[in-house]
Design a protein around this motif. Structure first.
Motif, mmCIF file in Angstrom:
data_model
loop_
_atom_site.group_PDB
_atom_site.id
_atom_site.type_symbol
_atom_site.label_atom_id
_atom_site.label_comp_id
_atom_site.label_asym_id
_atom_site.label_seq_id
_atom_site.Cartn_x
_atom_site.Cartn_y
_atom_site.Cartn_z
ATOM 1 N N GLY A 168 12.498 -7.576 6.640
ATOM 2 C CA GLY A 168 11.976 -8.848 6.146
ATOM 3 C C GLY A 168 11.542 -8.732 4.696
ATOM 4 O O GLY A 168 11.219 -7.672 4.200
ATOM 5 N N THR A 169 11.525 -9.839 4.005
ATOM 6 C CA THR A 169 11.249 -9.815 2.569
ATOM 7 C C THR A 169 9.809 -9.427 2.260
ATOM 8 O O THR A 169 9.517 -8.949 1.180
ATOM 9 C CB THR A 169 11.541 -11.209 1.976
ATOM 10 O OG1 THR A 169 10.791 -12.186 2.696
ATOM 11 C CG2 THR A 169 13.014 -11.536 2.083
ATOM 12 N N GLU A 170 8.876 -9.657 3.193
ATOM 13 C CA GLU A 170 7.478 -9.362 2.881
ATOM 14 C C GLU A 170 7.121 -7.902 3.101
ATOM 15 O O GLU A 170 6.000 -7.499 2.815
ATOM 16 C CB GLU A 170 6.557 -10.272 3.715
ATOM 17 C CG GLU A 170 6.398 -9.850 5.179
ATOM 18 C CD GLU A 170 7.538 -10.350 6.051
ATOM 19 O OE1 GLU A 170 7.420 -10.243 7.287
ATOM 20 O OE2 GLU A 170 8.532 -10.834 5.494
ATOM 21 N N HIS A 171 8.050 -7.099 3.628
ATOM 22 C CA HIS A 171 7.759 -5.704 3.916
ATOM 23 C C HIS A 171 8.473 -4.806 2.909
ATOM 24 O O HIS A 171 9.679 -4.893 2.733
ATOM 25 C CB HIS A 171 8.209 -5.336 5.333
ATOM 26 C CG HIS A 171 7.567 -6.156 6.403
ATOM 27 N ND1 HIS A 171 6.215 -6.127 6.653
ATOM 28 C CD2 HIS A 171 8.101 -7.038 7.300
ATOM 29 C CE1 HIS A 171 5.934 -6.944 7.658
ATOM 30 N NE2 HIS A 171 7.050 -7.518 8.058
ATOM 31 N N GLY A 172 7.707 -3.900 2.277
ATOM 32 C CA GLY A 172 8.313 -2.908 1.406
ATOM 33 C C GLY A 172 8.915 -1.780 2.219
ATOM 34 O O GLY A 172 8.622 -1.613 3.410
ATOM 35 N N LEU A 173 9.753 -0.979 1.574
ATOM 36 C CA LEU A 173 10.428 0.111 2.268
ATOM 37 C C LEU A 173 9.429 1.101 2.851
ATOM 38 O O LEU A 173 9.575 1.552 3.994
ATOM 39 C CB LEU A 173 11.388 0.823 1.304
ATOM 40 C CG LEU A 173 12.177 1.999 1.892
ATOM 41 C CD1 LEU A 173 13.052 1.536 3.041
ATOM 42 C CD2 LEU A 173 13.022 2.661 0.806
ATOM 43 N N ALA A 174 8.387 1.441 2.082
ATOM 44 C CA ALA A 174 7.387 2.395 2.574
ATOM 45 C C ALA A 174 6.666 1.857 3.800
ATOM 46 O O ALA A 174 6.391 2.599 4.765
ATOM 47 C CB ALA A 174 6.385 2.720 1.464
ATOM 48 N N ASP A 175 6.354 0.547 3.777
ATOM 49 C CA ASP A 175 5.693 -0.063 4.932
ATOM 50 C C ASP A 175 6.589 -0.027 6.163
ATOM 51 O O ASP A 175 6.127 0.260 7.276
ATOM 52 C CB ASP A 175 5.309 -1.509 4.621
ATOM 53 C CG ASP A 175 4.067 -1.601 3.756
ATOM 54 O OD1 ASP A 175 3.365 -0.578 3.631
ATOM 55 O OD2 ASP A 175 3.813 -2.679 3.185
ATOM 56 N N VAL A 176 7.875 -0.342 5.985
ATOM 57 C CA VAL A 176 8.809 -0.361 7.116
ATOM 58 C C VAL A 176 8.928 1.027 7.734
ATOM 59 O O VAL A 176 8.888 1.191 8.961
ATOM 60 C CB VAL A 176 10.186 -0.883 6.661
ATOM 61 C CG1 VAL A 176 11.231 -0.666 7.757
ATOM 62 C CG2 VAL A 176 10.103 -2.367 6.310
ATOM 63 N N ILE A 177 9.083 2.051 6.893
ATOM 64 C CA ILE A 177 9.197 3.422 7.406
ATOM 65 C C ILE A 177 7.922 3.823 8.141
ATOM 66 O O ILE A 177 7.974 4.369 9.255
ATOM 67 C CB ILE A 177 9.490 4.400 6.257
ATOM 68 C CG1 ILE A 177 10.871 4.111 5.648
ATOM 69 C CG2 ILE A 177 9.425 5.844 6.750
ATOM 70 C CD1 ILE A 177 11.185 4.954 4.424
ATOM 71 N N THR A 178 6.771 3.531 7.535
ATOM 72 C CA THR A 178 5.496 3.861 8.181
ATOM 73 C C THR A 178 5.344 3.118 9.501
ATOM 74 O O THR A 178 4.931 3.701 10.515
ATOM 75 C CB THR A 178 4.322 3.516 7.254
ATOM 76 O OG1 THR A 178 4.480 4.185 6.005
ATOM 77 C CG2 THR A 178 2.999 3.913 7.887
ATOM 78 N N GLY A 179 5.676 1.827 9.505
ATOM 79 C CA GLY A 179 5.567 1.041 10.726
ATOM 80 C C GLY A 179 6.457 1.558 11.836
ATOM 81 O O GLY A 179 6.033 1.680 13.000
ATOM 82 N N ASP A 180 7.714 1.878 11.509
ATOM 83 C CA ASP A 180 8.631 2.388 12.528
ATOM 84 C C ASP A 180 8.159 3.725 13.093
ATOM 85 O O ASP A 180 8.234 3.967 14.302
ATOM 86 C CB ASP A 180 10.038 2.545 11.932
ATOM 87 C CG ASP A 180 10.715 1.205 11.683
ATOM 88 O OD1 ASP A 180 10.125 0.170 12.076
ATOM 89 O OD2 ASP A 180 11.812 1.185 11.105
ATOM 90 N N LEU A 181 7.659 4.595 12.222
ATOM 91 C CA LEU A 181 7.155 5.889 12.693
ATOM 92 C C LEU A 181 5.914 5.719 13.569
ATOM 93 O O LEU A 181 5.739 6.442 14.563
ATOM 94 C CB LEU A 181 6.838 6.793 11.500
ATOM 95 C CG LEU A 181 8.041 7.291 10.691
ATOM 96 C CD1 LEU A 181 7.576 8.111 9.486
ATOM 97 C CD2 LEU A 181 8.969 8.143 11.568
ATOM 98 N N LEU A 182 5.071 4.764 13.222
ATOM 99 C CA LEU A 182 3.893 4.502 14.045
ATOM 100 C C LEU A 182 4.290 3.988 15.425
ATOM 101 O O LEU A 182 3.659 4.335 16.440
ATOM 102 C CB LEU A 182 2.977 3.496 13.350
ATOM 103 C CG LEU A 182 2.168 4.008 12.160
ATOM 104 C CD1 LEU A 182 1.400 2.870 11.504
ATOM 105 C CD2 LEU A 182 1.196 5.112 12.600
#
Length: 380
Positions: A168-182
């Motif tokens: 999604g446009t509101e999520h940065g790459l670092a946030d997406v990676i962190t979220g998926d790992l969580l």
């Protein structure tokens, strides 16, 4: 066996409430409102408060259980039978796992898309299978290992789709990676919860509604007590509130007061988990656990479709084969193909023998898989 209207209604309720549970949580996360003391408008990111709300929904299963038990005593209905005496503190370790996993997943939902959140939760098959071998001494069949392999491949594709911008446009790459790992970390904790429940709780023959409600009681009580100290623990980039702490309940209530639709989203999340638990148990008992597996996969598809329709995320073609592999892995691991093939062969046999064998097969499947229902039912 044809579906009755009651069974169709239960299936629809399971699909609807399961989807609402994820979408309502994401809807609340998408709101922005000013906080307390004139703080500027910011997104509603209060994962621990949302987790406490989810446990409140689970807690509501306890009065439902006792109402069904009361009706059974008065009308001699085949409702929930009283379980053998047990120590309620047996539920504390799995409740702590559920509390930790749920809180982590709500943090992750702020960082990634609702569809990826739902799909990546399928990784619980991998961790539960491995832990059941290590700690329960269970021997997995070839179909189980193949299901785990397909699930891993599906997870890799979903993760790759996120890396290429589907979060999604509101999520940065670092946030997406962190979220998926969580999310993956949370599934490890969920698998530990399932192993603990199977090892220490199922031997007491506790009804799933009572099990979910008791865990909800512990989870809600502990999280409610932790909300105050959590408001003094710095969280860095994991925090979404102006004070930069793990949780800020005062800020959450100020945002709710200024944007009442947030309350509607939270109530939708709380109410949906209650009906999701009830309908999940009922579908397993009325049809089979494999039917529930199919409906849960359709729930993931519905969350994905609605997230795209609401423009909460962008479409990525890699999610299609990823979802297909996750669906195939879940089907193999949960014995869906093995449950369907005997029915097909039974249909070629003599009418009377086929009908008797099919009925017995359905009943054996329910009995074998119902014991796992209270472990999985509260994973809304």
């Amino acid at each position: 066996m044809a579906w009755s209207r009651y069974q169709l209604g239960l299936a629809a309720l399971l699909l609807l409430t399961g989807s609402i549970n994820t979408l309502a949580a994401k809807w609340a996360d998408n709101f922005s409102a000013p906080g307390c003391d004139g703080t500027e408008e910011h997104r509603f990111q209060h994962p621990f408060l949302q987790a406490a709300g989810m446990f409140l929904g689970e807690l509501s299963c306890l009065p439902v259980f006792h109402l069904l038990l009361l009706r059974r005593r008065r009308r001699a209905d085949p409702g929930p039978a009283p379980s053998r005496p047990f120590n309620p503190l047996l539920f504390l370790p799995p409740a702590l796992c559920d509390m930790a996993a749920t809180s982590i997943m709500y943090v992750a939902l702020n960082m990634t898309s609702a569809s990826s959140f739902q799909m990546l939760r399928g990784s619980v098959i991998v961790f539960t299978g491995l832990l059941s071998v290590a700690f329960l001494g269970r021997k997995l069949e070839r179909s189980h290992w193949l299901g785990i392999l397909l699930t891993i491949l599906g997870l890799a594709l979903v993760g790759l789709a996120d890396l290429r911008g589907s979060g999604g446009t509101e999520h940065g790459l670092a946030d997406v990676i962190t979220g998926d790992l969580l999310i993956l970390l949370a599934q490890v904790i969920v698998s530990i919860q399932m192993v603990l429940e199977e090892k220490f709780i199922f031997s007491h023959d506790v009804h799933p509604l009572r099990a979910v409600g008791t865990e909800g009681f512990f989870g809600f009580t502990i999280l409610a007590l932790l909300l105050a100290p959590l408001s003094f623990i710095p969280a860095g980039r994991l925090s979404g509130n102006p004070r930069g702490v793990l949780e800020d309940p005062a800020d959450a209530f100020c945002q709710i007061r200024r944007q009442p639709l947030i309350l509607a989203a939270l109530l939708g999340n709380i109410g949906s988990i209650s009906f999701f638990n009830f309908s999940g148990i009922s579908v397993t008992r009325e049809r089979s656990a494999t039917t529930r597996t199919v409906l849960d996969s359709l729930r993931t598809l519905l969350v994905w479709a609605l997230s795209l329709a609401l423009r909460w995320e962008r479409f990525h073609a890699l999610q299609i084969p990823g979802f297909a592999l996750l669906l195939a892995g879940a089907a193999l691991y949960n014995g869906l193909l093995g449950a369907l093939l005997p029915r097909r062969s039974a249909g070629n046999a003599a009418g009377g023998n086929a009908a008797t064998g099919n009925a017995n097969g359905n009943e054996e499947e329910r009995e074998a898989l119902l014991s796992e229902d209270s472990a999985a039912v509260n994973q809304g």
